[in-house]
Design an enzyme around this catalytic site. Structure first.
Site, PDB file in Angstrom:
ATOM      1  N   THR A  27       0.744  -1.159   0.003  1.00 48.20           N
ATOM      2  CA  THR A  27       0.133   0.010  -0.038  1.00 48.20           C
ATOM      3  C   THR A  27       0.844   1.333   0.200  1.00 48.20           C
ATOM      4  O   THR A  27       0.482   2.291  -0.343  1.00 48.20           O
ATOM      5  CB  THR A  27      -1.073   0.138   1.335  1.00 48.20           C
ATOM      6  OG1 THR A  27      -1.830   1.064   0.986  1.00 48.20           O
ATOM      7  CG2 THR A  27      -0.094   0.093   2.620  1.00 48.20           C
ATOM      8  N   LYS A  28       1.911   1.026   0.586  1.00 43.96           N
ATOM      9  CA  LYS A  28       2.812   2.266   0.365  1.00 43.96           C
ATOM     10  C   LYS A  28       3.235   2.881  -0.760  1.00 43.96           C
ATOM     11  O   LYS A  28       3.750   4.111  -0.969  1.00 43.96           O
ATOM     12  CB  LYS A  28       4.325   2.001   1.154  1.00 43.96           C
ATOM     13  CG  LYS A  28       4.143   1.431   2.748  1.00 43.96           C
ATOM     14  CD  LYS A  28       3.360   2.525   3.507  1.00 43.96           C
ATOM     15  CE  LYS A  28       3.270   2.219   4.890  1.00 43.96           C
ATOM     16  NZ  LYS A  28       2.650   3.182   5.787  1.00 43.96           N
ATOM     17  N   ASP A  29       3.078   2.321  -2.044  1.00 45.86           N
ATOM     18  CA  ASP A  29       3.072   2.678  -3.195  1.00 45.86           C
ATOM     19  C   ASP A  29       2.482   4.092  -3.578  1.00 45.86           C
ATOM     20  O   ASP A  29       3.012   5.156  -3.960  1.00 45.86           O
ATOM     21  CB  ASP A  29       2.842   1.723  -4.223  1.00 45.86           C
ATOM     22  CG  ASP A  29       3.699   0.595  -4.595  1.00 45.86           C
ATOM     23  OD1 ASP A  29       4.990   0.657  -3.886  1.00 45.86           O
ATOM     24  OD2 ASP A  29       3.491  -0.104  -5.562  1.00 45.86           O
TER      25      ASP A  29
ATOM     26  N   THR B  17       7.573   1.372   3.005  1.00 45.37           N
ATOM     27  CA  THR B  17       7.670   2.586   2.249  1.00 45.37           C
ATOM     28  C   THR B  17       9.164   2.794   1.475  1.00 45.37           C
ATOM     29  O   THR B  17       9.072   3.488   0.569  1.00 45.37           O
ATOM     30  CB  THR B  17       7.574   3.731   3.632  1.00 45.37           C
ATOM     31  OG1 THR B  17       6.267   3.372   3.963  1.00 45.37           O
ATOM     32  CG2 THR B  17       7.345   5.322   3.088  1.00 45.37           C
TER      33      THR B  17
END
Length: 342
Positions: free
Chosen positions: A43-45, A75
């Site tokens: 999800t850090k994209d 991240t």
């Protein structure tokens, strides 16, 4: 030709997948927002691309600029990937709690990595927070992402993840369950979803050894709650301003051991190769179900933040699990299904 210019165009629009076998004994319907479908497998994209593009728009990034960040791994990988494609240098201060797989992946994307001790106070000069700040002060033409205190972290999910969940559930979502580390994912999604329907309940997942749950309930940062734990990217020993505690209805704490085994169970039963925090998220769902928070009409979305390949030397390694004391009368090792032919 219908070709993408680069992998950054693949960020977002991750699938919503119904959970079947692992949720068979639970009342209601359960869906995983599977963030491993991002090109950086987490999800850090979303925040890496959003924060960097806003910095470009503001003129904060110039040719040969250096991007600096603290990270438990995900991240950092996303920032390294975006930096590589956009032509920036990337320096990462990483917690020693991060798996060796994650650290190797960061270096594979060209990032320079400083591995810092995990079990020190946030204000200790050796902590990854302080190392990143020092590097930023020493390196000209650098920016410090500072995801824990960056409002753009929340905005990225308010603009993307939250709307995607609302659209994919056709507005029928009743509960959101998400792990809370920096708090950007859960806060951004909660803000958007509660604007659409204020009755949606948002449950945060915290770790034993972290201060978030008690702070949410009392407004007190209790340092006595802090002790080492193994889950990466979940919980904190400080209070991130990127967390909107008012948008979260309650926090549920999970153990290292139960979360690890739940991740392995999801992989075996659903065919979704999930990371440690995904196991933590669904472990919290099971506990919340036992407490009576869901019923037959519940439509629960659980954010699965990353991919299991980041944890091959940890939760998917029986030797590591055994070394942590994670096998007892309740849990058993993986079946021995490998044969070597000489």
């Amino acid at each position: 030709m219908k070709a993408h210019q680069n992998v950054l165009e693949l960020i977002g629009n991750t699938p919503l997948i119904q959970l079947n076998k692992v949720a068979a004994s639970l009342k209601g319907n359960y869906f995983a927002k599977f963030e491993a479908f991002n090109p950086g497998q987490s999800t850090k994209d979303r925040i890496a691309l959003h924060i960097i593009e806003i910095a470009e728009q503001k003129g904060l990034l110039k040719p040969n600029s250096c991007i600096i960040e603290t990270t438990s791994g995900n991240t950092g990988f996303s920032l390294a990937m975006v930096s590589l494609i956009k032509g920036y240098e990337c320096i990462l201060a990483v917690s020693s709690k991060s798996s060796k797989d994650k650290i190797a992946m960061l270096r594979s994307m060209g990032a320079k990595v400083y591995v810092c001790p995990a079990n020190v106070a946030a204000d200790d000069p050796r902590s990854y927070y302080q190392v990143a700040k020092r590097l930023h002060s020493e390196i000209e033409n650098s920016i410090y992402i500072n995801q824990y205190f960056n409002a753009l972290n929340v905005e990225a999910h308010y603009l993307s993840t939250g709307p995607e969940i609302w659209k994919q559930t056709e507005g029928e979502i009743t509960h959101l369950v998400a792990c809370s580390g920096t708090g950007g994912t859960i806060s951004g999604c909660a803000k958007y979803l509660k604007e659409q329907n204020p009755n949606i309940k948002v449950f945060g997942v915290d770790a034993y050894g972290s201060v978030l749950k008690k702070y949410h309930e009392t407004g007190e940062l209790d340092t006595k709650e802090i002790y080492p734990y193994r889950i990466e990217g979940l919980g904190k020993n400080l209070i991130p301003t990127a967390t909107d505690f008012d948008s979260i209805d309650l926090f549920e704490k999970v153990t290292d051991e139960a979360s690890a085994h739940t991740a392995r169970t999801i992989s075996l039963q659903e065919g979704l190769f999930v990371g440690y925090t995904s196991g933590a998220a669904f472990q919290a769902v099971k506990q919340l179900h036992e407490q009576g928070h869901f019923d037959a009409n519940s439509k629960v979305v659980i954010i699965f933040p990353d991919h299991g390949s980041r944890y091959m030397s940890k939760i998917y390694d029986d030797q590591w699990m055994e070394a942590q004391g994670f096998f007892d009368n309740t849990y058993t090792k993986s079946p021995k299904t490998t044969e070597f032919i000489s």
